[in-house]
Design a protein around this motif. Structure first.
Motif, PDB file in Angstrom:
ATOM      1  N   GLY A  10       0.820  -1.316  -0.030  1.00 45.92           N
ATOM      2  CA  GLY A  10      -0.193   0.016  -0.020  1.00 45.92           C
ATOM      3  C   GLY A  10       0.829   1.299   0.006  1.00 45.92           C
ATOM      4  N   GLY A  11       1.914   1.212  -0.711  1.00 47.92           N
ATOM      5  CA  GLY A  11       2.969   2.289  -0.765  1.00 47.92           C
ATOM      6  C   GLY A  11       2.316   3.615  -1.599  1.00 47.92           C
ATOM      7  N   ASN A  12       1.315   3.572  -2.041  1.00 46.72           N
ATOM      8  CA  ASN A  12       0.862   4.919  -3.044  1.00 46.72           C
ATOM      9  C   ASN A  12      -0.026   5.614  -2.016  1.00 46.72           C
ATOM     10  N   GLY A  13      -0.571   5.101  -0.844  1.00 46.28           N
ATOM     11  CA  GLY A  13      -1.682   5.697  -0.086  1.00 46.28           C
ATOM     12  C   GLY A  13      -0.817   6.596   0.641  1.00 46.28           C
ATOM     13  N   PHE A  14      -1.817   7.190   1.627  1.00 44.31           N
ATOM     14  CA  PHE A  14      -1.249   8.357   2.442  1.00 44.31           C
ATOM     15  C   PHE A  14      -0.202   8.088   3.334  1.00 44.31           C
ATOM     16  N   SER A  32      10.800  -1.274  -2.385  1.00 47.10           N
ATOM     17  CA  SER A  32       9.607  -1.597  -3.456  1.00 47.10           C
ATOM     18  C   SER A  32       8.181  -1.498  -2.688  1.00 47.10           C
ATOM     19  N   SER A  33       7.074  -1.436  -3.760  1.00 48.33           N
ATOM     20  CA  SER A  33       5.814  -1.407  -3.119  1.00 48.33           C
ATOM     21  C   SER A  33       4.916  -2.184  -3.853  1.00 48.33           C
ATOM     22  N   LEU A  34       3.935  -2.472  -3.253  1.00 47.12           N
ATOM     23  CA  LEU A  34       2.732  -3.508  -3.877  1.00 47.12           C
ATOM     24  C   LEU A  34       1.383  -2.823  -3.448  1.00 47.12           C
ATOM     25  N   SER A  35       0.885  -2.538  -4.578  1.00 47.41           N
ATOM     26  CA  SER A  35      -0.710  -2.141  -4.294  1.00 47.41           C
ATOM     27  C   SER A  35      -1.434  -2.360  -5.512  1.00 47.41           C
ATOM     28  N   ARG A  36      -2.772  -2.306  -5.579  1.00 47.18           N
ATOM     29  CA  ARG A  36      -3.762  -2.633  -6.329  1.00 47.18           C
ATOM     30  C   ARG A  36      -3.531  -1.434  -7.652  1.00 47.18           C
ATOM     31  N   SER A  37      -3.145  -0.453  -7.474  1.00 47.01           N
ATOM     32  CA  SER A  37      -3.181   0.655  -8.537  1.00 47.01           C
ATOM     33  C   SER A  37      -1.651   0.805  -9.093  1.00 47.01           C
ATOM     34  N   GLY A  38      -0.591   0.131  -8.449  1.00 47.20           N
ATOM     35  CA  GLY A  38       0.633   0.122  -8.828  1.00 47.20           C
ATOM     36  C   GLY A  38       1.508   1.385  -8.487  1.00 47.20           C
ATOM     37  N   ARG A  39       2.145   2.037  -9.415  1.00 45.73           N
ATOM     38  CA  ARG A  39       2.921   3.205  -9.448  1.00 45.73           C
ATOM     39  C   ARG A  39       2.003   4.321  -8.606  1.00 45.73           C
ATOM     40  N   SER A  40       2.690   5.036  -7.682  1.00 42.48           N
ATOM     41  CA  SER A  40       2.051   6.129  -7.338  1.00 42.48           C
ATOM     42  C   SER A  40       1.618   7.292  -8.161  1.00 42.48           C
ATOM     43  N   SER A  53       3.009  -3.170   6.141  1.00 45.61           N
ATOM     44  CA  SER A  53       1.780  -3.108   5.615  1.00 45.61           C
ATOM     45  C   SER A  53       1.103  -1.895   5.962  1.00 45.61           C
ATOM     46  N   CYS A  54       0.762  -1.107   5.074  1.00 47.51           N
ATOM     47  CA  CYS A  54      -0.210   0.029   5.461  1.00 47.51           C
ATOM     48  C   CYS A  54      -1.459  -0.261   4.709  1.00 47.51           C
ATOM     49  N   VAL A  55      -1.899  -1.400   4.598  1.00 45.01           N
ATOM     50  CA  VAL A  55      -3.063  -1.780   3.633  1.00 45.01           C
ATOM     51  C   VAL A  55      -4.276  -1.879   4.763  1.00 45.01           C
ATOM     52  N   GLY A  56      -5.388  -1.074   4.321  1.00 48.27           N
ATOM     53  CA  GLY A  56      -6.527  -1.082   5.019  1.00 48.27           C
ATOM     54  C   GLY A  56      -7.453  -0.099   4.108  1.00 48.27           C
ATOM     55  N   GLY A  57      -8.615  -0.661   4.839  1.00 44.13           N
ATOM     56  CA  GLY A  57      -9.976   0.293   4.104  1.00 44.13           C
ATOM     57  C   GLY A  57     -11.379   0.429   4.775  1.00 44.13           C
ATOM     58  N   PHE A  58     -12.291   1.103   4.191  1.00 42.98           N
ATOM     59  CA  PHE A  58     -13.577   1.105   4.644  1.00 42.98           C
ATOM     60  C   PHE A  58     -14.426   0.708   3.676  1.00 42.98           C
ATOM     61  N   GLY A  59     -15.758   0.123   4.230  1.00 43.79           N
ATOM     62  CA  GLY A  59     -16.916  -0.150   3.444  1.00 43.79           C
ATOM     63  C   GLY A  59     -17.744  -0.955   4.024  1.00 43.79           C
ATOM     64  N   SER A  60     -18.407  -2.053   3.561  1.00 44.60           N
ATOM     65  CA  SER A  60     -19.304  -2.803   4.248  1.00 44.60           C
ATOM     66  C   SER A  60     -18.627  -3.802   5.405  1.00 44.60           C
ATOM     67  N   ASN A  61     -19.188  -4.379   6.157  1.00 41.18           N
ATOM     68  CA  ASN A  61     -18.345  -5.079   7.259  1.00 41.18           C
ATOM     69  C   ASN A  61     -17.421  -6.310   6.722  1.00 41.18           C
TER      70      ASN A  61
END
Length: 282
Positions: free
Chosen positions: A58-62, A79-87, A122-130
């Motif tokens: 999650g290296g391209n997040g806040f 290096s970074s891995l995230s769903r969207s790739g490059r920042s 790991s900086c991975v996290g998110g909000f939505g349905s439970n």
């Protein structure tokens, strides 16, 4: 008699008796030791320690982008891995990160990104349905922890979240996922797993081309609630007085925890994050 002593890994010194017929070094108190001549021997070239390679999930997040920048400033290979790739950030540090695009729910892509990696944050996290929050905060991180363990990664730092008491029930999937990931981490990385539990994280957040200065509110609140620490112990509502923390402090402590072999494993709350961030990095 001769012996070799290494000095700082750079050269060795040979001690030779003053004369072949003279007296020699002895532990016998009745004998008198002769002085020794010192001869410089050849230089011994010791290879530098292996480079620390950090993978930021999650290296391209806040938070993740600040972690990447902090690690680069510390001289690490990042290096970074995230769903969207490059920042999407148009900043010079972003060009020095090796970007991988992938989903943590797919372990195959993760294993490739872990090649040669010595530590993970790991900086991975998110909000939505439970159900969605449990999957992103829990399952995705559990997959990462297991894959890193199987790859022989030394240290794994997980950016979790402070316990806000009654408020947790409003976001049950979020907190249940976080705690499940924490349990997995402490099981798989008993000696190299670190969990950071910040509350509200403030700092300048980029949303597209717009920058939102969250520090305008976060910094005064942090100072105020630091002085009101006893309120944190109140039953039921106490956790609501958890002070916010600067994103730079979180990044600094996360990188230190991932690379400092004497950083203690376990859970670091917001007060610990503030304390560690004020210490000089090794």
């Amino acid at each position: 008699l001769s012996c070799a002593v290494h000095l700082s890994g750079l050269c060795c010194i040979r001690f030779v008796s003053a004369s072949s017929g003279g007296r020699y070094l002895s532990t016998d108190s009745n004998k008198i030791d002769e002085p020794f001549n010192v001869e410089e021997a050849e230089t011994v070239h010791v290879p530098p320690p292996p480079t620390e390679k950090l993978l930021v999930l999650g290296g391209n997040g806040f938070v993740g982008s600040h972690v990447c920048k902090e690690a680069l400033d510390r001289g690490l290979s990042v290096s970074s891995l995230s769903r969207s790739g490059r920042s999407s950030l148009q900043e010079s540090w972003a060009t020095r990160v090796t970007w991988h695009q992938g989903n943590l729910l797919s372990s195959d892509l993760l294993k490739d990104a872990l090649d040669g990696v010595t530590s993970v944050i790991s900086c991975v996290g998110g909000f939505g349905s439970n159900s969605y929050m449990y999957k992103i905060n829990g399952t995705a991180n559990i997959n990462a922890i297991r894959a890193a363990s199987e790859k022989g990664v030394k240290r794994f730092v997980y950016i979790s979240a402070a316990d806000f008491g009654l408020a947790n029930y409003l976001l049950s999937g979020y907190y249940e996922g976080k705690r499940a990931a924490e349990t997995e981490l402490l099981t798989r990385f008993a000696y190299g797993g670190i969990i950071l539990r910040p509350g509200f994280i403030y700092g300048t957040r980029s949303v597209g081309s717009m920058k939102i200065p969250l520090g305008v509110f976060g910094s005064p609140m942090e100072m105020l609630l630091q002085q009101a620490k006893p309120l944190n112990q109140l039953p039921l509502v106490g956790p609501l007085f958890t002070p916010p923390v600067n994103v730079g402090s979180v990044a600094k402590v996360a990188v230190r925890a991932a690379t400092d072999p004497v950083f203690p494993p376990g859970i670091v709350d917001v007060h610990g994050i503030q304390r560690y961030s004020q210490q000089k990095s090794r």
